[in-house]
Design an enzyme around this catalytic site. Structure first.
Site, PDB file in Angstrom:
ATOM      1  N   TRP A  45      49.676  50.306  34.075  1.00 43.63           N
ATOM      2  CA  TRP A  45      48.620  50.309  35.174  1.00 43.63           C
ATOM      3  C   TRP A  45      49.501  51.185  36.564  1.00 43.63           C
ATOM      4  CZ3 TRP A  45      44.272  46.908  35.123  1.00 43.63           C
ATOM      5  CH2 TRP A  45      43.604  47.092  36.604  1.00 43.63           C
ATOM      6  N   GLU A  82      52.294  41.691  32.897  1.00 44.55           N
ATOM      7  CA  GLU A  82      52.915  41.456  31.551  1.00 44.55           C
ATOM      8  C   GLU A  82      54.531  41.751  31.434  1.00 44.55           C
ATOM      9  OE1 GLU A  82      49.706  43.154  31.712  1.00 44.55           O
ATOM     10  OE2 GLU A  82      49.090  41.188  31.242  1.00 44.55           O
ATOM     11  N   HIS A  87      43.961  39.144  43.978  1.00 44.96           N
ATOM     12  CA  HIS A  87      44.721  39.523  42.831  1.00 44.96           C
ATOM     13  C   HIS A  87      46.292  39.952  43.195  1.00 44.96           C
ATOM     14  CE1 HIS A  87      42.976  40.005  38.781  1.00 44.96           C
ATOM     15  NE2 HIS A  87      44.257  40.483  38.757  1.00 44.96           N
ATOM     16  N   SER A 101      51.389  45.057  35.255  1.00 48.53           N
ATOM     17  CA  SER A 101      52.771  44.479  35.923  1.00 48.53           C
ATOM     18  C   SER A 101      52.659  42.884  35.637  1.00 48.53           C
ATOM     19  CB  SER A 101      52.591  44.544  37.401  1.00 48.53           C
ATOM     20  OG  SER A 101      52.766  45.926  37.496  1.00 48.53           O
TER      21      SER A 101
HETATM   22  C1  DLZ Z   1      43.861  43.588  37.218  1.00 50.23           C
HETATM   23  C2  DLZ Z   1      45.213  44.329  37.766  1.00 50.23           C
HETATM   24  C3  DLZ Z   1      44.887  44.615  39.122  1.00 50.23           C
HETATM   25  C4  DLZ Z   1      43.674  44.535  39.878  1.00 50.23           C
HETATM   26  N1  DLZ Z   1      45.845  45.426  39.662  1.00 50.23           N
HETATM   27  C5  DLZ Z   1      46.973  45.800  39.179  1.00 50.23           C
HETATM   28  C6  DLZ Z   1      47.861  46.746  39.859  1.00 50.23           C
HETATM   29  O1  DLZ Z   1      47.760  47.182  41.057  1.00 50.23           O
HETATM   30  N2  DLZ Z   1      49.059  46.817  39.122  1.00 50.23           N
HETATM   31  C7  DLZ Z   1      49.426  46.407  38.017  1.00 50.23           C
HETATM   32  O2  DLZ Z   1      50.411  46.674  37.560  1.00 50.23           O
HETATM   33  N3  DLZ Z   1      48.389  45.725  37.368  1.00 50.23           N
HETATM   34  C8  DLZ Z   1      47.252  45.385  38.059  1.00 50.23           C
HETATM   35  N4  DLZ Z   1      46.408  44.757  37.227  1.00 50.23           N
HETATM   36  C9  DLZ Z   1      46.749  44.287  35.593  1.00 50.23           C
HETATM   37  C10 DLZ Z   1      47.460  43.135  35.542  1.00 50.23           C
HETATM   38  O3  DLZ Z   1      48.939  43.238  35.973  1.00 50.23           O
HETATM   39  C11 DLZ Z   1      47.381  42.702  34.059  1.00 50.23           C
HETATM   40  O4  DLZ Z   1      47.579  43.614  33.353  1.00 50.23           O
HETATM   41  C12 DLZ Z   1      45.996  42.005  33.895  1.00 50.23           C
HETATM   42  O5  DLZ Z   1      45.666  40.997  34.577  1.00 50.23           O
HETATM   43  C13 DLZ Z   1      45.881  41.705  32.410  1.00 50.23           C
HETATM   44  O6  DLZ Z   1      46.912  40.269  32.125  1.00 50.23           O
END
Ligand code: DLZ
Length: 164
Positions: free
Chosen positions: A31, A67, A97, A65
């Site tokens: 992400w 995970e 979130h 993140s």
């Molecule tokens: C869902 C989500 C959101 C809204 N924002 C981020 C972010 O800014 N940075 C990041 O690393 N991950 C984000 N995620 C994904 C979550 O970390 C995670 O992968 C999902 O909720 C699935 O468990």
């Protein structure tokens, strides 16, 4: 960590412990890849610059993140790394979130530090804007990946010390 007034990217290389025998795991979130790939490159190149051999750096990608904690636990359990660095980038949005992810990762990494005998290094950017993340991923405030690598080397050296 990386503020305008204090960051570790400008470290003094002579003060860093010998890292030539160290094995380091890096878990990176996909992400915000444009940011996290720079954190990963910073961490990897800083480890190598300070003596860690490329074959002793184990890199695993996870979807986001949230995970990172599970990925870090797997590396600790299934490999023989001396430390695990987690790298991710969470940017505040319009919903809560951000708080949930940041606190999940923070608490998870803290728990791993207590559970395992190796250090887990917190390299998660928790920023209000994308610009703040750009500044900390090789921008004007250095690279938090570099800082995480230096922290890993120092913590492994501390773990290797004889306390008697
Ligand atoms: C869902 C989500 C959101 C809204 N924002 C981020 C972010 O800014 N940075 C990041 O690393 N991950 C984000 N995620 C994904 C979550 O970390 C995670 O992968 C999902 O909720 C699935 O468990």
């Amino acid at each position: 960590m990386a503020t305008k007034y204090h960051h570790l990217s400008d470290y003094d290389p002579t003060s860093i412990p010998d890292a030539s025998a160290m094995k380091v795991g890096i878990v990176v979130a996909e992400w915000n890849y444009d940011i996290t790939s720079k954190l990963m490159e910073g961490a990897r190149s800083t480890l190598i610059k300070n003596g860690v051999s490329p074959e002793n750096i184990l890199i695993r990608w996870v979807p986001g993140s949230f995970e990172l904690v599970y990925g870090a636990k797997l590396l600790a359990r299934k490999s023989e790394v001396d430390a695990v660095i987690v790298l991710g980038c969470v940017i505040r949005g319009e919903t809560p979130h951000f708080e949930y992810i940041c606190s999940g990762v923070t608490q998870g990494i803290t728990a791993l530090n207590l559970q395992f005998e190796i250090p887990f290094i917190f390299g998660l950017l928790t920023n209000n804007t994308m610009q703040q993340s750009i500044d900390r991923a090789g921008g004007v405030l250095g690279n938090k990946g570099d800082e995480a690598a230096i922290t890993a080397i120092r913590m492994i050296a501390l773990n290797n010390e004889n306390f008697r």
